[in-house]
Design a protein around this motif. Structure first.
Motif, PDB file in Angstrom:
ATOM      1  N   VAL A   1      53.108  53.094  39.127  1.00 35.43           N
ATOM      2  CA  VAL A   1      51.936  52.367  38.631  1.00 35.43           C
ATOM      3  C   VAL A   1      52.333  50.908  38.408  1.00 35.43           C
ATOM      4  N   LEU A   2      51.629  50.024  39.070  1.00 34.79           N
ATOM      5  CA  LEU A   2      51.929  48.598  38.923  1.00 34.79           C
ATOM      6  C   LEU A   2      51.298  48.052  37.644  1.00 34.79           C
ATOM      7  N   PRO A   3      51.953  47.098  36.999  1.00 35.42           N
ATOM      8  CA  PRO A   3      51.388  46.520  35.771  1.00 35.42           C
ATOM      9  C   PRO A   3      50.159  45.664  36.065  1.00 35.42           C
ATOM     10  N   LEU A   4      49.092  45.909  35.307  1.00 35.60           N
ATOM     11  CA  LEU A   4      47.869  45.127  35.479  1.00 35.60           C
ATOM     12  C   LEU A   4      48.066  43.674  35.066  1.00 35.60           C
ATOM     13  N   GLY A   5      49.099  43.422  34.246  1.00 33.44           N
ATOM     14  CA  GLY A   5      49.368  42.056  33.830  1.00 33.44           C
ATOM     15  C   GLY A   5      49.711  41.133  34.981  1.00 33.44           C
ATOM     16  N   LEU A   6      50.150  41.706  36.108  1.00 37.29           N
ATOM     17  CA  LEU A   6      50.457  40.886  37.279  1.00 37.29           C
ATOM     18  C   LEU A   6      49.205  40.227  37.856  1.00 37.29           C
ATOM     19  N   LEU A   7      48.017  40.755  37.495  1.00 44.11           N
ATOM     20  CA  LEU A   7      46.775  40.165  37.995  1.00 44.11           C
ATOM     21  C   LEU A   7      46.516  38.779  37.400  1.00 44.11           C
ATOM     22  N   VAL A   8      47.227  38.438  36.336  1.00 40.66           N
ATOM     23  CA  VAL A   8      47.012  37.132  35.709  1.00 40.66           C
ATOM     24  C   VAL A   8      47.280  36.003  36.699  1.00 40.66           C
ATOM     25  N   LEU A   9      48.330  36.143  37.497  1.00 39.16           N
ATOM     26  CA  LEU A   9      48.694  35.078  38.445  1.00 39.16           C
ATOM     27  C   LEU A   9      47.638  34.875  39.527  1.00 39.16           C
ATOM     28  N   PRO A  10      47.240  35.926  40.286  1.00 36.81           N
ATOM     29  CA  PRO A  10      46.222  35.676  41.315  1.00 36.81           C
ATOM     30  C   PRO A  10      44.878  35.254  40.739  1.00 36.81           C
ATOM     31  N   ILE A  11      44.495  35.783  39.571  1.00 33.25           N
ATOM     32  CA  ILE A  11      43.224  35.380  38.967  1.00 33.25           C
ATOM     33  C   ILE A  11      43.260  33.899  38.589  1.00 33.25           C
ATOM     34  N   THR A  12      44.386  33.462  38.024  1.00 32.04           N
ATOM     35  CA  THR A  12      44.517  32.049  37.663  1.00 32.04           C
ATOM     36  C   THR A  12      44.454  31.155  38.894  1.00 32.04           C
ATOM     37  N   LEU A  13      45.186  31.542  39.950  1.00 29.96           N
ATOM     38  CA  LEU A  13      45.187  30.739  41.177  1.00 29.96           C
ATOM     39  C   LEU A  13      43.810  30.728  41.839  1.00 29.96           C
ATOM     40  N   LEU A  14      43.118  31.866  41.821  1.00 37.51           N
ATOM     41  CA  LEU A  14      41.778  31.916  42.402  1.00 37.51           C
ATOM     42  C   LEU A  14      40.803  31.052  41.615  1.00 37.51           C
ATOM     43  N   TYR A  15      40.936  31.077  40.303  1.00 36.11           N
ATOM     44  CA  TYR A  15      40.057  30.264  39.469  1.00 36.11           C
ATOM     45  C   TYR A  15      40.274  28.771  39.735  1.00 36.11           C
ATOM     46  N   LEU A  16      41.545  28.371  39.837  1.00 35.34           N
ATOM     47  CA  LEU A  16      41.845  26.973  40.147  1.00 35.34           C
ATOM     48  C   LEU A  16      41.359  26.604  41.548  1.00 35.34           C
ATOM     49  N   ALA A  17      41.489  27.531  42.492  1.00 37.16           N
ATOM     50  CA  ALA A  17      41.005  27.278  43.852  1.00 37.16           C
ATOM     51  C   ALA A  17      39.491  27.136  43.862  1.00 37.16           C
ATOM     52  N   GLY A  18      38.806  27.945  43.061  1.00 42.32           N
ATOM     53  CA  GLY A  18      37.351  27.845  42.980  1.00 42.32           C
ATOM     54  C   GLY A  18      36.903  26.511  42.411  1.00 42.32           C
ATOM     55  N   ARG A  19      37.593  26.030  41.387  1.00 41.19           N
ATOM     56  CA  ARG A  19      37.248  24.730  40.806  1.00 41.19           C
ATOM     57  C   ARG A  19      37.494  23.602  41.817  1.00 41.19           C
ATOM     58  N   TRP A  20      38.627  23.696  42.536  1.00 42.08           N
ATOM     59  CA  TRP A  20      38.924  22.671  43.543  1.00 42.08           C
ATOM     60  C   TRP A  20      37.875  22.701  44.655  1.00 42.08           C
ATOM     61  N   ALA A  21      37.495  23.909  45.098  1.00 43.43           N
ATOM     62  CA  ALA A  21      36.490  24.025  46.161  1.00 43.43           C
ATOM     63  C   ALA A  21      35.147  23.471  45.706  1.00 43.43           C
ATOM     64  N   ALA A  22      34.795  23.697  44.445  1.00 43.25           N
ATOM     65  CA  ALA A  22      33.529  23.186  43.919  1.00 43.25           C
ATOM     66  C   ALA A  22      33.527  21.666  43.879  1.00 43.25           C
ATOM     67  N   ARG A  23      34.666  21.075  43.496  1.00 48.08           N
ATOM     68  CA  ARG A  23      34.742  19.610  43.447  1.00 48.08           C
ATOM     69  C   ARG A  23      34.733  19.010  44.854  1.00 48.08           C
TER      70      ARG A  23
END
Length: 198
Positions: A1-23
């Motif tokens: 079972v993989l730790p769900l805490g590892l999702l913090v990294l891709p979620i953070t990067l996706l959120y930053l990518a979304g903000r950059w794409a919006a700008r």
């Protein structure tokens, strides 16, 4: 079972990518924001499908369509939220008030269940604190190894919250093969030496 805490990294990067794409794209309507979110999430999902195909072996592999759907949904929700916040787009006016009320009530219920299950898990770990600390000694990790083991344990905290909720609600959860933990019955097989598995 993989730790769900590892999702913090891709979620953070996706959120930053979304903000950059919006700008960069500056969508002026909800339709433009939807197209931007879908295209960004699609690129992210396609990248994950390619990586999955590259690292898969005969013994360890994942179905490409599962990777496509799960990573695509994660990317769409995260990027969509980032774009909506960056462009100050309000979708609430387009959603029926009854649907908003149901969604808000469901969100509060999920948060409450996870909070109570986290408290339940904390009490259980505190009750078995000697066994938790003993696992570090048994593994002989040393200072650096103990630090890494602590970080890994922290990454598993979201899993513990979900398992606690499953235990409290009745179905219970499985760890490995031959181990079932539920309020009604508990069957334990061979378990690894790990601080969060006292």
């Amino acid at each position: 079972v993989l730790p769900l805490g590892l999702l913090v990294l891709p979620i953070t990067l996706l959120y930053l990518a979304g903000r950059w794409a919006a700008r960069a794209a500056t969508p002026t309507s909800a339709a433009d924001a939807l197209v931007l979110a879908l295209s960004t999430a699609g690129a992210y999902a396609l990248f994950n499908v390619i990586v999955n195909a590259w690292v898969s072996t005969s013994s360890v592999s994942s179905a490409w369509w599962k990777v496509l759907i799960t990573t695509g949904l994660l990317g769409f929700v995260t990027v969509g939220m980032a774009i909506a916040r960056e462009q100050k787009l309000s979708l609430g006016e387009r959603v029926d008030p009854r649907v908003q009320l149901i969604a808000k009530a469901a969100s509060i219920g999920v948060v409450a269940i996870l909070a109570l299950s986290s408290l339940l898990a904390a009490v259980a770990l505190g009750w078995h604190l000697d066994e938790v600390s003993g696992s570090f000694t048994l593994l002989g990790t040393g200072v650096v190894g103990g630090l890494l083991l602590t970080i890994i344990s922290l990454l598993y905290l979201p899993n513990i919250a979900v398992w606690g909720a499953s235990f409290a609600l009745g179905p219970g959860f499985l760890i490995g093969t031959g181990t079932q933990v539920a309020a009604s019955t508990t069957q334990t097989g061979a378990l690894p030496v790990f601080p969060l598995v006292p």
